[in-house]
Enzyme design. Structure first.
Site, PDB file in Angstrom:
ATOM      1  N   SER A  93       0.798  -1.231   0.000  1.00 31.37           N
ATOM      2  CA  SER A  93       0.000   0.000   0.000  1.00 31.37           C
ATOM      3  C   SER A  93       0.828   1.276   0.000  1.00 31.37           C
ATOM      4  CB  SER A  93      -0.956   0.010   1.193  1.00 31.37           C
ATOM      5  OG  SER A  93      -2.061  -0.821   0.939  1.00 31.37           O
ATOM      6  N   LYS A 123       0.075   3.735  -2.682  1.00 31.72           N
ATOM      7  CA  LYS A 123      -0.926   4.801  -2.556  1.00 31.72           C
ATOM      8  C   LYS A 123      -0.292   6.188  -2.398  1.00 31.72           C
ATOM      9  CE  LYS A 123      -4.561   1.805  -0.678  1.00 31.72           C
ATOM     10  NZ  LYS A 123      -3.977   0.496  -0.385  1.00 31.72           N
ATOM     11  N   SER A 155      -6.403   3.005   4.440  1.00 32.91           N
ATOM     12  CA  SER A 155      -5.699   2.295   3.367  1.00 32.91           C
ATOM     13  C   SER A 155      -6.685   1.552   2.475  1.00 32.91           C
ATOM     14  CB  SER A 155      -4.653   1.328   3.938  1.00 32.91           C
ATOM     15  OG  SER A 155      -3.671   1.040   2.970  1.00 32.91           O
TER      16      SER A 155
END
Length: 382
Positions: free
Chosen positions: A56, A59, A116
């Protein structure tokens, strides 16, 4: 063009012994990097060029493109976006939005950063890029523009996919540019708790444990997949008597647990702030040098940076810093504000430390015919 060295000696003592390079602590991570953002210097690294799965941490690039779209007014924070079937069905971490909802961009950003949420991330990617596939192309284009040579994106959320890789070094570049280019949106990364109305209350906590442990930590992002392990890009800003707002980023990749990534990142942040000290050589817009200029309406050229010029040196060695100005000769007007001219070479104990490009702080227009003719004669005599 002939080049000369115009020396600006900022240290008066005669130095013999070289400064001892601080050794980083033992870190239980596959790779890591400590970056002094204020000085734009890497303080320590391990396997920083080795390709890894970003999970993640992907991101962060999605956020970069979303913030760019906000600044260019392609989208608006209050704009309510549809939730596609694709976004709704995303596996992994979620914000828990569904196709019956229209969710403001502001909430989608919080869902992506704090929770997230892969569903929120895909909704944002579709809002900015039209399709996920088009958005991924934008991600790769931006990575190339930032010089992230070890990074290739296959999706916007970070789920495991063949060829979806980055490096600790590239994550340092991305984190630094994200904070520098979009300071007005960095508050999202320090939000400790958030959930969208109508979604589970138990899903409201930021996974960055350092936000709850260290008041100087204000970001940035966690990541985890089975292949990537537990990852964290953490940043903290601390004030010192000689340098307020000094910022460091610690990146740990492939740790063993949620708690381990927080502990290892905290260890590196504390080490960076104590083993090295930040030295401010010049304030933003303060001339680092004022060399003579020819054929101009002004007689000198102010060279410096719009932001402070800072270097990081081993603690206790600030007095051993020296600088040299490297510039073209002669300097012939006109010069425009922001024009790149020369650089400031910074050394510690005679060893290269930094090479800071300089720019024109105030424009110098070309002189009239008589002034140019007179300077031409003076240059010829020289």
């Amino acid at each position: 063009m002939k080049r000369i060295l115009a020396a600006l000696l900022l240290a008066s003592s005669c130095l013999v012994a070289h400064a001892q390079v601080p050794q980083p602590p033992e870190v239980a991570a596959r790779s890591y990097l400590v970056l002094d953002v204020s000085a734009n210097q890497t303080l320590a690294a391990k396997d920083a060029e080795v390709p890894v799965e970003p999970a993640s941490l992907t991101k962060l690039m999605t956020g970069y493109l979303v913030f760019d779209a906000l600044r260019s007014k392609k989208i608006d924070l209050q704009q309510a976006m549809p939730v596609s079937e694709r976004a709704w069905k995303m596996p992994g971490s979620r914000m828990f939005i569904d196709p019956k909802m229209r969710v403001p961009v502001d909430d989608l950003i919080k869902g992506m950063v704090v929770q997230s949420g892969n569903d929120a991330t895909v909704a944002l990617a579709e809002a900015v890029g039209g399709t996920v596939e088009r958005f991924v192309q934008l991600m790769n284009d931006q990575a190339k523009a930032l010089g992230m040579t070890g990074t290739t994106y296959r999706n916007p959320e970070g789920l495991t996919e063949a060829g979806h890789v980055t490096t600790a070094r590239d994550l340092g570049v991305l984190a630094s540019r994200l904070m520098h280019d979009f300071p007005e949106y960095m508050h999202y990364y320090s939000i400790k708790r958030y959930r969208y109305e109508g979604t589970p209350a138990a899903n409201d906590t930021n996974r960055n444990l350092l936000l709850f442990r260290d008041p100087t930590v204000d970001g940035l992002k966690t990541g985890h997949t089975n292949a990537a392990g537990y990852c964290l890009v953490a940043t903290a800003k601390r004030d010192f008597p000689n340098l307020a707002g000094r910022r460091i980023v610690a990146i740990v990749l492939g740790t063993a647990s949620e708690n381990a990534r927080a502990n290892e990142a905290q260890k590196l942040l504390n080490w960076g702030f104590t083993a090295y000290e930040g030295v401010k050589l010049f304030d933003g817009n303060q001339p680092a040098a004022t060399p003579a200029v020819w054929k101009g309406q002004g007689r000198t050229l102010k060279l410096g940076r719009t932001e402070p010029i800072v270097v990081a040196v081993p603690a206790g060695s600030a007095g051993k810093v020296q600088t040299q100005l490297v510039r073209p000769e002669p300097l012939v007007a006109p010069f425009s504000k922001g024009q790149a001219v020369g650089s400031l070479k910074v050394t510690l104990d005679g060893q290269p430390l930094a090479d800071v490009p300089l720019q024109v702080l105030e424009p110098v227009a070309q002189a009239g015919i008589l002034g140019r003719a007179w300077d031409a004669i003076r240059l010829w005599i020289q």
